[in-house]
Each structure stands twice: as structure tokens, then as C-alpha cells.
Design an enzyme around this catalytic site. Structure first.
Site, PDB file in Angstrom:
ATOM      1  N   CYS A  32       0.838  -1.206   0.000  1.00 50.55           N
ATOM      2  CA  CYS A  32       0.000   0.000   0.000  1.00 50.55           C
ATOM      3  C   CYS A  32       0.875   1.259   0.000  1.00 50.55           C
ATOM      4  O   CYS A  32       1.564   1.535   0.982  1.00 50.55           O
ATOM      5  CB  CYS A  32      -0.907  -0.062   1.228  1.00 50.55           C
ATOM      6  SG  CYS A  32      -1.704   1.479   1.662  1.00 50.55           S
ATOM      7  N   CYS A  35       0.208   3.831   2.767  1.00 51.06           N
ATOM      8  CA  CYS A  35       0.646   3.277   4.058  1.00 51.06           C
ATOM      9  C   CYS A  35       2.138   3.534   4.257  1.00 51.06           C
ATOM     10  O   CYS A  35       2.570   3.941   5.342  1.00 51.06           O
ATOM     11  CB  CYS A  35       0.393   1.773   4.122  1.00 51.06           C
ATOM     12  SG  CYS A  35      -1.335   1.298   3.944  1.00 51.06           S
TER      13      CYS A  35
END
Length: 105
Positions: A32, A35
Site C-alpha cells: 500500500c 501506508c
């Protein structure tokens, strides 16, 4: 220090061990992009807010924890007090993350 949660039991134990302290949980994944972007900021907050417990859950490694917590997208930040969820939001929003910590801490 941010504690990496690797099981459902470890998650429950961490919530219980926090007592009255605010617990901030970062649900993320290695693949991600957002993230990865917010991770260093999340880690820096644990130095700034020593009275707050910071946990990190990799949704691929701990699918049961992510499912139990109804995490739908990453990153999702959840906030707990005395074992109860008191707040949640999704997205790599640094300002909102810190504002929510100061609100509940």
C-alpha cells in the site's frame, strides 16, 4: 515504540495492557503506497505522545484481526480506550491522525 501485532491474541493483550491509555492502531499493508508514505510519521508520533500506545497491524499477516475490526481499506487508523473503539478513519491524513490523537489522549 510502535508494537507490531502478529496475532488476534496479541491484539487483545495489547488493548488490555494499555489500561486507561489511548491505543492507536495502524492497519496497513506492505503493498500500500499511502501506508508507506505515512508510516514514518506514525512512528514519529510515538516519541511525541509517550502516554499513547501505538500498534501496527499488517492486514495480510493478521487477516483475522483486520476482519474482526472491519477494516475495509488501508491505511485505516482506529482509536481505542479501555478496550472500546472510540474513533476511526481511513486514509493517509497526517493532520487528522495527530488531531484525533490529541482529541482522545
Amino acid at each position: 515504540m510502535v508494537k507490531l501485532i502478529e496475532s488476534k491474541e496479541a491484539f487483545q493483550e495489547a488493548l488490555a495492557a494499555a489500561g486507561d491509555k489511548l491505543v492507536v492502531v495502524d492497519f496497513s499493508a506492505t503493498w500500500c503506497g499511502p501506508c508507506k508514505m505515512i508510516k514514518p510519521f506514525f512512528h514519529s508520533l510515538c516519541d511525541k505522545y509517550s502516554n499513547v500506545v501505538f500498534l501496527e497491524v499488517d492486514v495480510d499477516d493478521c487477516q483475522d484481526v483486520a476482519a474482526d475490526c472491519e477494516v475495509k481499506c488501508m491505511p485505516t487508523f482506529q482509536f481505542y480506550k479501555k478496550g472500546q473503539k472510540v474513533g476511526e478513519f481511513s486514509g493517509a491524513n497526517k493532520e487528522k491522525l495527530e488531531a484525533t490523537i490529541t482529541e482522545f489522549a
